[in-house]
Scaffold this active site. Structure first.
Site, short mmCIF file in Angstrom:
data_model
loop_
_atom_site.label_atom_id
_atom_site.label_comp_id
_atom_site.label_asym_id
_atom_site.label_seq_id
_atom_site.Cartn_x
_atom_site.Cartn_y
_atom_site.Cartn_z
N CYS A 1 -6.52 -3.59 6.80
CA CYS A 1 -7.75 -2.81 6.69
C CYS A 1 -8.86 -3.55 5.96
O CYS A 1 -10.04 -3.38 6.28
CB CYS A 1 -7.48 -1.46 6.03
N CYS B 1 0.84 -1.21 0.00
CA CYS B 1 0.00 0.00 0.00
C CYS B 1 0.87 1.25 0.00
O CYS B 1 0.62 2.20 -0.74
CB CYS B 1 -0.93 -0.01 1.21
#
Length: 351
Positions: free
Chosen positions: A195, A97
């Site tokens: 997440c 990410c």
């Protein structure tokens, strides 16, 4: 341009930039559809997080936008996570990410919109070293929160256009600033889980994403003797002992996964230890290349302590790391990150 997740760190990051004369623009990156499945107390990126980020930006009087990066996140983070897991390795989506979204996609957008830097609330430091002519990545001052491990893939160009305002602060100092200003998220929990899998059930997430189930197979020992039946190869991690569902005379651990033959190899704990590893997909920061073996401290997972080792570049994109003492459970797909004091030498993906 400040990546504002809605947490206390990125909020204080924005405040410090404003206080020091910068002109920050707050941006909340939307990485997936907030359909309720992703809303959890210890994750980031929920709709509530976005609202908290907007509230802080409004309080500071700075511009605020939401960028939709869902397709990029699905391809470069979630897609890679699923692919690597299926192949029997252990991915680190937080590194991906940072590598492909926050310091690539977001940085490109920032530059297109005539911003000079991307700033984040990571606990790390970067600075230009005039002697080497390179930008350096350093650990954050708060050793308990240092995030340099997940930033090792940043390039020289990215470091030249990145600010880490929290690198010289401790977490309790950051929270104190947030409380003094009256931020809505001053006491908010830190995000801890992946997440997009807030319940930690990676296997169910992968099966749901692929609309398929992974078949049962054999648990075997190092000699190939069948010990029992596993419930799908993606449900196990290297070094795991609990949850195998076997009745054994002595404790056994997951030593290796063999996706091709759908087998999980078990062994006594002693076989998990090794002094040597090879790693590829190399990114060096402090140096352009390793011309000769280098003494470093290395870590093979985020929460592990650093261990003395010798690093040698054995190919254009390959490192050999030999630790002074055997280390437990190297996991293919995870990162090995090399340090020289508080400077990140670089890192690579464990083969």
């Amino acid at each position: 341009m400040v990546g504002m997740s809605g947490g206390v760190d990125s909020s204080v990051c924005s405040y410090l930039l404003l206080k020091n004369g910068w002109e920050p623009t707050g941006v909340n990156c939307r990485f997936f559809d907030n359909d309720g499945a992703f809303i959890a107390e210890k994750t980031c990126c929920s709709l509530e997080d976005s609202m908290d980020a907007r509230s802080v930006a409004y309080k500071l009087g700075i511009p605020f936008y939401v960028f939709n990066f869902t397709e990029d996140f699905r391809e470069k983070v979630i897609g890679k996570f699923i692919d690597v897991y299926q192949k029997g390795a252990t991915p680190n989506p937080c590194i991906d990410c940072n590598r492909y979204l926050k310091f690539d996609k977001l940085l490109k957008r920032a530059l297109e919109l005539e911003h000079d830097y991307v700033a984040t609330g990571h606990y790390a430091r970067n600075e230009y070293d005039e002697i080497s002519g390179r930008f350096l990545l350093k650990k954050g001052v708060d050793e308990t929160k240092d995030q340099s491990y997940v930033l090792y893939a940043l390039t020289q160009f990215q470091l030249a256009h990145t600010l880490f305002p929290l690198g010289g602060l401790k977490k309790d100092e950051v929270r104190a600033i947030a409380e003094e200003i009256g931020f809505v998220n001053a006491k908010k929990h830190d995000s801890q889980d992946i997440c997009f899998v807030p319940d930690g059930d990676y296997a169910s997430f992968i099966e749901k994403s692929l609309n398929k189930t992974f078949p049962c197979g054999d648990f075997v020992d190092r000699d190939g003797n069948v010990l029992g039946t596993h419930k799908g190869i993606i449900r196990y991690t290297i070094g795991q002992r609990r949850g195998l569902g076997l009745s054994l005379k002595a404790p056994l651990y997951v030593l290796e996964k063999d996706p091709e033959n759908n087998k999980v190899i078990l062994s006594e704990e002693e076989y998990l230890f090794s002094k040597n590893l090879y790693a590829s997909d190399v990114n060096l920061i402090a140096v352009e290349k390793l011309d000769k073996p280098m003494r470093v401290k290395a870590k093979v997972r985020y929460k592990q302590g650093e261990q003395w080792a010798t690093a040698e570049q054995v190919g254009e994109d390959r490192l050999h790391i030999e630790f002074d003492f055997p280390q437990r459970a190297f996991a293919k797909g995870q990162a090995v990150v090399l340090y020289d004091g508080d400077v990140v030498v670089g890192g690579a993906t464990i083969e």
